[in-house]
Enzyme design. Structure first.
Site, mmCIF file in Angstrom:
data_model
loop_
_atom_site.group_PDB
_atom_site.id
_atom_site.type_symbol
_atom_site.label_atom_id
_atom_site.label_comp_id
_atom_site.label_asym_id
_atom_site.label_seq_id
_atom_site.Cartn_x
_atom_site.Cartn_y
_atom_site.Cartn_z
ATOM 1 N N THR A 1 74.471 -10.055 40.638
ATOM 2 C CA THR A 1 75.862 -10.502 40.528
ATOM 3 C C THR A 1 76.816 -9.567 41.262
ATOM 4 O O THR A 1 76.509 -8.380 41.451
ATOM 5 C CB THR A 1 76.276 -10.568 39.044
ATOM 6 O OG1 THR A 1 77.675 -10.829 38.936
ATOM 7 C CG2 THR A 1 75.992 -9.242 38.344
ATOM 8 N N ASP A 2 77.989 -10.096 41.638
ATOM 9 C CA ASP A 2 79.018 -9.253 42.249
ATOM 10 C C ASP A 2 79.691 -8.349 41.213
ATOM 11 O O ASP A 2 80.404 -7.408 41.577
ATOM 12 C CB ASP A 2 80.069 -10.096 42.967
ATOM 13 C CG ASP A 2 80.776 -11.111 42.076
ATOM 14 O OD1 ASP A 2 80.435 -11.209 40.878
ATOM 15 O OD2 ASP A 2 81.664 -11.834 42.575
ATOM 16 N N GLU A 3 79.464 -8.610 39.926
ATOM 17 C CA GLU A 3 80.142 -7.828 38.895
ATOM 18 C C GLU A 3 79.680 -6.373 38.855
ATOM 19 O O GLU A 3 80.347 -5.528 38.261
ATOM 20 C CB GLU A 3 79.982 -8.488 37.525
ATOM 21 C CG GLU A 3 80.644 -9.854 37.458
ATOM 22 C CD GLU A 3 80.746 -10.410 36.049
ATOM 23 O OE1 GLU A 3 80.988 -9.631 35.112
ATOM 24 O OE2 GLU A 3 80.575 -11.623 35.889
ATOM 25 N N TYR B 1 77.220 -6.216 30.309
ATOM 26 C CA TYR B 1 76.477 -7.141 31.171
ATOM 27 C C TYR B 1 76.339 -6.582 32.580
ATOM 28 O O TYR B 1 75.221 -6.453 33.109
ATOM 29 C CB TYR B 1 77.167 -8.506 31.221
ATOM 30 C CG TYR B 1 76.745 -9.336 32.417
ATOM 31 C CD1 TYR B 1 75.403 -9.664 32.628
ATOM 32 C CD2 TYR B 1 77.675 -9.768 33.361
ATOM 33 C CE1 TYR B 1 75.001 -10.409 33.727
ATOM 34 C CE2 TYR B 1 77.281 -10.512 34.456
ATOM 35 C CZ TYR B 1 75.955 -10.829 34.642
ATOM 36 O OH TYR B 1 75.560 -11.555 35.736
ATOM 37 N N LYS C 1 72.976 -5.267 34.738
ATOM 38 C CA LYS C 1 72.566 -5.818 36.031
ATOM 39 C C LYS C 1 72.546 -4.723 37.099
ATOM 40 O O LYS C 1 71.676 -4.723 37.977
ATOM 41 C CB LYS C 1 73.486 -6.958 36.446
ATOM 42 C CG LYS C 1 73.317 -8.229 35.631
ATOM 43 C CD LYS C 1 71.910 -8.825 35.744
ATOM 44 C CE LYS C 1 71.652 -9.459 37.102
ATOM 45 N NZ LYS C 1 70.324 -10.150 37.144
#
Length: 358
Positions: A139-141, A165, A169
């Site tokens: 993810t870009d998060e 989260y 990741k």
């Protein structure tokens, strides 16, 4: 020995979830001769119904199981002669990670480690074939948050995760990178922006808004609604992942974005307008009258944006869908598949909804 290039055996973890099931359909349709093996624990966001139209295919197999189960992973890799492992399985909702981070560490960090270790030993036993791949979908998060005038996230942006989260990741990304640099395992990492499309569990923003409009319920928008996201239609994401598996270079990271930065409030307003157009007999019309601002969530990243230059210039991939076209397709899917989402609105889901939105 590896299989011929004409035939792959691909193991897809999390293949009954949102992005995973879309990818299973994409791969099965584009490579009908490949053996497709899906592994999914069928937690709340995994849905066997997402794959029901593939069940009769001779070269499709579904296994319910946990990615932390090392003996199971070892067995699947060997028995199914896996050449590509596409790893989607993850706990993925920020709000749930705030309420209970334990599952995110277990699945996203320990699970990814288990898969990497198993694949490393299996790949070594096969003689380290050059055409095998371990695709880690992220993810870009992991990059944190951007200010309004900051450049978009690139593959060299430092990691700065802000939620349990995204931290989990980020940890799994680092493991995938380390396994290439330490053991030469042919890992590739992709970091994508916010996905939307069919089979999306109703806790996420777009399906939540679609369903609440159909039910005449309030549309909860965090804070001032000015948070910005880059929206990627899931079909575009699947074609990008196919491109990365076929053309990507082991050890590399590829950012996948939709080139569609939109403020949350503008996205919800567009959704309302499209629902007014496409959905007959809405309980409340215009639907935008349902928009309700709620207390912002802790650590809410202000803006995400993906610079997808690398995958475009090196691999030749670009997204095809605009936000409006993608949303139109998505709304039509939810209107045509109401049986799919209605049974997901369980007591557990309602309890979770109350905890988050009050």
């Amino acid at each position: 020995m590896s299989l011929s290039k004409e035939q792959k055996s691909i193991l897809i973890t999390g293949g009954a979830g949102f992005i995973g099931s879309n990818f299973v359909h994409h791969w099965s349709n584009h490579y009908p001769d490949d053996n497709v093996i899906v592994l999914d624990a069928l937690t709340y966001a995994g849905n066997r119904q997402n794959l029901v139209d593939l069940e009769d295919r001779q070269n499709f197999k579904f296994i319910q199981g946990d990615i932390c189960d090392r003996p199971l992973i070892d067995k699947l890799l060997k028995e199914e002669n896996i050449t590509t492992l596409a790893h989607f399985a993850a706990e993925s909702h920020v709000d749930r990670s705030i309420l209970g981070p334990d599952a995110f560490i277990q699945t996203n960090v320990i699970g990814t480690f288990t898969l990497l270790e198993s694949f490393r030993h299996y790949w070594n036993e096969q003689g380290k074939p050059e055409d095998y791949r371990f695709l880690h979908v992220s993810t870009d998060e992991v990059y944190g948050s951007l200010e309004a005038d900051d450049p978009a996230f690139s593959e060299t942006t430092p990691y700065a995760p802000n939620s349990p989260y995204s931290a989990s990741k980020a940890g799994s990304d680092h493991l995938a990178r380390a396994y290439f640099h330490t053991y030469n395992v042919p890992t590739i990492i992709t970091n994508c922006s916010n996905n939307y499309g069919p089979y999306h569990f109703p806790e996420k923003l777009i399906p939540l808004m679609c369903i609440n409009i159909l039910l005449g319920k309030p549309l909860p928008v965090y804070g001032d609604g000015q948070n910005i996201r880059d929206w990627l239609y899931v079909g575009d994401h699947c074609s990008a992942l196919e491109t990365v598996i076929n053309k990507g270079k082991p050890g590399e990271t590829y950012n996948i974005g939709g080139n569609n930065e939109v403020k949350n409030i503008d996205l919800v307003t567009l959704l309302c307008n499209l629902m007014d157009e496409l959905a007959p007999d809405l309980p409340v019309k215009p639907a935008k009258e349902l928009i309700t601002f709620v207390k912002d969530r802790p650590g809410h990243d202000r803006r995400y944006a993906i610079d997808a230059t690398k995958i475009k210039t090196e691999l030749g991939w670009t997204p095809q869908e605009t936000v409006e076209n993608g949303l139109r397709k998505t709304i039509e899917w939810y209107l045509n598949n109401q049986d799919w989402w209605q049974h997901l609105l369980s007591k557990e889901y309602q309890d979770y909804y109350q905890k988050v939105y009050g």
